[in-house]
Design an enzyme around this catalytic site. Structure first.
Site, PDB file in Angstrom:
ATOM      1  N   TYR A   1      38.336  52.260  36.062  1.00 21.12           N
ATOM      2  CA  TYR A   1      38.977  52.763  34.842  1.00 21.12           C
ATOM      3  C   TYR A   1      40.462  52.946  35.106  1.00 21.12           C
ATOM      4  O   TYR A   1      40.860  53.532  36.104  1.00 21.12           O
ATOM      5  CB  TYR A   1      38.351  54.109  34.449  1.00 21.12           C
ATOM      6  CG  TYR A   1      38.924  54.701  33.171  1.00 21.12           C
ATOM      7  CD1 TYR A   1      38.747  54.069  31.936  1.00 21.12           C
ATOM      8  CD2 TYR A   1      39.635  55.899  33.196  1.00 21.12           C
ATOM      9  CE1 TYR A   1      39.260  54.619  30.772  1.00 21.12           C
ATOM     10  CE2 TYR A   1      40.146  56.455  32.024  1.00 21.12           C
ATOM     11  CZ  TYR A   1      39.955  55.816  30.823  1.00 21.12           C
ATOM     12  OH  TYR A   1      40.459  56.347  29.657  1.00 21.12           O
TER      13      TYR A   1
ATOM     14  N   ASP B   1      45.735  51.932  41.662  1.00 15.38           N
ATOM     15  CA  ASP B   1      45.647  53.006  40.685  1.00 15.38           C
ATOM     16  C   ASP B   1      45.160  54.245  41.434  1.00 15.38           C
ATOM     17  O   ASP B   1      43.967  54.412  41.671  1.00 15.38           O
ATOM     18  CB  ASP B   1      44.681  52.619  39.561  1.00 15.38           C
ATOM     19  CG  ASP B   1      44.500  53.758  38.561  1.00 15.38           C
ATOM     20  OD1 ASP B   1      45.046  54.860  38.799  1.00 15.38           O
ATOM     21  OD2 ASP B   1      43.813  53.542  37.551  1.00 15.38           O
TER      22      ASP B   1
ATOM     23  N   LYS C   1      46.782  63.035  36.961  1.00 13.42           N
ATOM     24  CA  LYS C   1      45.918  64.130  37.415  1.00 13.42           C
ATOM     25  C   LYS C   1      46.630  65.120  38.354  1.00 13.42           C
ATOM     26  O   LYS C   1      47.447  65.895  37.882  1.00 13.42           O
ATOM     27  CB  LYS C   1      44.630  63.564  37.993  1.00 13.42           C
ATOM     28  CG  LYS C   1      43.908  62.712  36.924  1.00 13.42           C
ATOM     29  CD  LYS C   1      42.470  62.371  37.167  1.00 13.42           C
ATOM     30  CE  LYS C   1      41.847  61.846  35.879  1.00 13.42           C
ATOM     31  NZ  LYS C   1      41.477  60.452  35.883  1.00 13.42           N
TER      32      LYS C   1
HETATM   33  C1  LIG Z   1      41.843  59.402  34.743  1.00 13.38           C
HETATM   34  C2  LIG Z   1      42.236  58.069  35.191  1.00 13.38           C
HETATM   35  C3  LIG Z   1      43.146  57.280  34.468  1.00 13.38           C
HETATM   36  C4  LIG Z   1      43.651  57.679  33.117  1.00 13.38           C
HETATM   37  O1  LIG Z   1      44.435  58.819  33.152  1.00 13.38           O
HETATM   38  P1  LIG Z   1      44.632  59.657  31.793  1.00 13.38           P
HETATM   39  O2  LIG Z   1      45.571  60.751  32.202  1.00 13.38           O
HETATM   40  O3  LIG Z   1      43.287  60.135  31.388  1.00 13.38           O
HETATM   41  O4  LIG Z   1      45.227  58.743  30.792  1.00 13.38           O
HETATM   42  C5  LIG Z   1      43.547  56.086  35.016  1.00 13.38           C
HETATM   43  N1  LIG Z   1      43.086  55.673  36.199  1.00 13.38           N
HETATM   44  C6  LIG Z   1      42.207  56.388  36.919  1.00 13.38           C
HETATM   45  C7  LIG Z   1      41.747  55.884  38.243  1.00 13.38           C
HETATM   46  C8  LIG Z   1      41.732  57.593  36.428  1.00 13.38           C
HETATM   47  O5  LIG Z   1      40.823  58.281  37.131  1.00 13.38           O
END
Ligand SMILES: *Cc1c(COP(=O)(O)O)cnc(C)c1O
Length: 429
Positions: free
Chosen positions: A144, A239, A267
């Protein structure tokens, strides 16, 4: 446990907010029942609107790595707010957090702050495309990277919970530039690259997958990916929205000793306020506006409250040389405890863990990619989720999510959790 007030609040919310929530996975669709409304939280605990106390293993999906209402963060935000909440002009604190981030993370010279992980990943691939002059990207099934169009292709997490891997509204034109690979399968990536010679701008990956449960990269998978990208002039994008400032000061890059070309954050870097960021070496970052042609902007980017929270959080992590070991030790303790009680109760399971990320899968096969993650028994998970909730332990309401361990958890809390698993396991079969 009683959820009278939560249920009433949810009914009201549903009238004016789609599904009653502002982010889908909060709605309990994957497990049934109505979501818990939070009143407040402190340390390792959530307190809901009905007065129940819950030991929290979501921690706002990662940011609260040092526990809820962590005092240095709360104080920093409170003090900043008194001086104005947004200016749309440069402030010194943006440079301070940038300097700290650049010093903690290996291999980055410059960092740009945005408002979410979604924005960070979306901007990172635009930068990769602008830098390489190529259109296509490779992502992995079950990873994601936020909800921007290019990534809503087998996107893991909430998108998988609902069984709508390809969202309506994403055009075919956009989707055709996203190539899909199997996590932990280097030959699959090789084949995609060979079939699309000189067309691929970047490979984007969660270096430890956290949105299909927790899935560690296999031995040498990341290294092979790096080599493959280098040989084909493809940028490697990590990511690290979930893993950054969580697995180590320098995130997965440091833990696995691999240099990515672009790194995305979110985060933890915001300490619980809406913050994302992306970073790279000068050569790449200098392609961004206003220095270069790749456009990216934000009215509230680098917002003083968000930067104050993030700076206080990163300082706390940077100043404490034991914090990541402590987190890993607690997670290992939990892992061993849960394994013991599930085995004793003859519950088929597999547990994956890296650092302070852990996930329990109700299947005996190894979980190494999206396909194996999806094999877990969802009926068992639903019972497990509601059982744990009833015992006062809050885990994510979906079998595709990782549990996040916070430093605020005491060993007593961990023992409490393990006995809760033991009680729940007795009724799982
Ligand atoms: C949570 C998450 C996102 C998205 O971040 P948001 O602040 O919810 O837009 C992207 N990549 C990873 C790996 C994530 O865990």
């Amino acid at each position: 446990m009683i959820y009278k007030r939560s249920s009433a609040l949810f009914l009201e919310a549903e009238k004016v907010i789609p599904g009653g929530v502002n982010s889908p996975v909060r709605a309990f669709k994957g497990v049934g029942g109505t979501p818990i409304f939070v009143k407040k939280a402190k340390g390792a605990y959530l307190y809901d609107e009905d007065g129940n106390r819950l030991v929290d293993y979501i921690n706002s999906w990662g940011p609260m790595i040092l526990g809820h209402a962590y005092e240095p963060v709360v104080n920093a935000v409170t003090e900043k707010a008194k001086k104005g909440t947004s200016f749309g002009m440069p402030t010194e604190i943006e440079t301070q957090i940038a300097q700290l981030a650049v010093s903690m993370v290996p291999n980055i010279d410059k960092i740009r702050f945005v408002n979410s992980g979604t924005e960070a990943c979306m901007s990172a691939i635009r930068l990769a495309r602008g830098f390489t002059g190529r259109d296509k990207i490779i992502k992995f099934a079950g990873c994601y990277h936020g909800h921007s169009d290019s990534f809503l292709i087998q996107a893991g997490s909430g998108a998988s919970t609902f069984g709508t891997p390809n969202s309506p509204g994403v055009t075919k034109g956009t989707a055709k530039d996203t190539l899909l690979a199997r996590y932990n399968d280097i030959d699959n990536v090789k084949a995609l690259i060979n079939a699309n010679k000189n067309e691929i701008a970047c490979v984007i990956i969660e270096p430890v997958a956290g949105n299909m449960g927790c899935i560690p990269p296999k031995n040498n998978f990341l290294k092979a990916l790096k080599t493959l990208c280098e040989a084909n002039n493809i940028l490697l994008v990590f990511d690290e929205v979930m893993t950054g400032f969580r697995l180590a000061k320098g995130g997965a890059q440091e833990l696995y000793n691999i240099d990515a070309d672009i790194v995305c954050f979110g985060k933890v870097i915001g300490g619980g306020l809406p913050v994302g960021a992306f970073a790279a070496r000068n050569e790449i970052m200098n392609h961004l506006a206003p220095l270069g042609p790749v456009y990216q902007a934000g009215t509230l980017s680098g917002n003083p409250l968000a930067m104050a929270a993030g700076l206080a959080m990163l300082n706390a992590l940077n100043d404490d040389n034991e914090v990541f070991n402590r987190l890993a030790d607690k997670t290992e303790y939990l892992h061993k405890g849960i394994t013991k009680v599930l085995s004793k109760n003859k519950i088929t399971h597999t547990i994956n863990r890296v650092g302070s990320m852990i996930s329990v899968h109700f299947d005996e096969a190894e979980v190494v990619d999206f396909e194996t993650a999806a094999k877990g028994n969802n009926e068992t998970f639903k019972k497990f989720f509601h059982g744990m909730l009833n015992e006062g332990v809050y885990i994510a309401p979906s079998s595709f999510e990782t549990w996040f361990i916070t430093d605020a958890l005491s060993y007593e809390d961990l023992d409490f959790t393990i006995s809760a698993v033991d009680s729940v396991a007795k009724n799982l079969l």
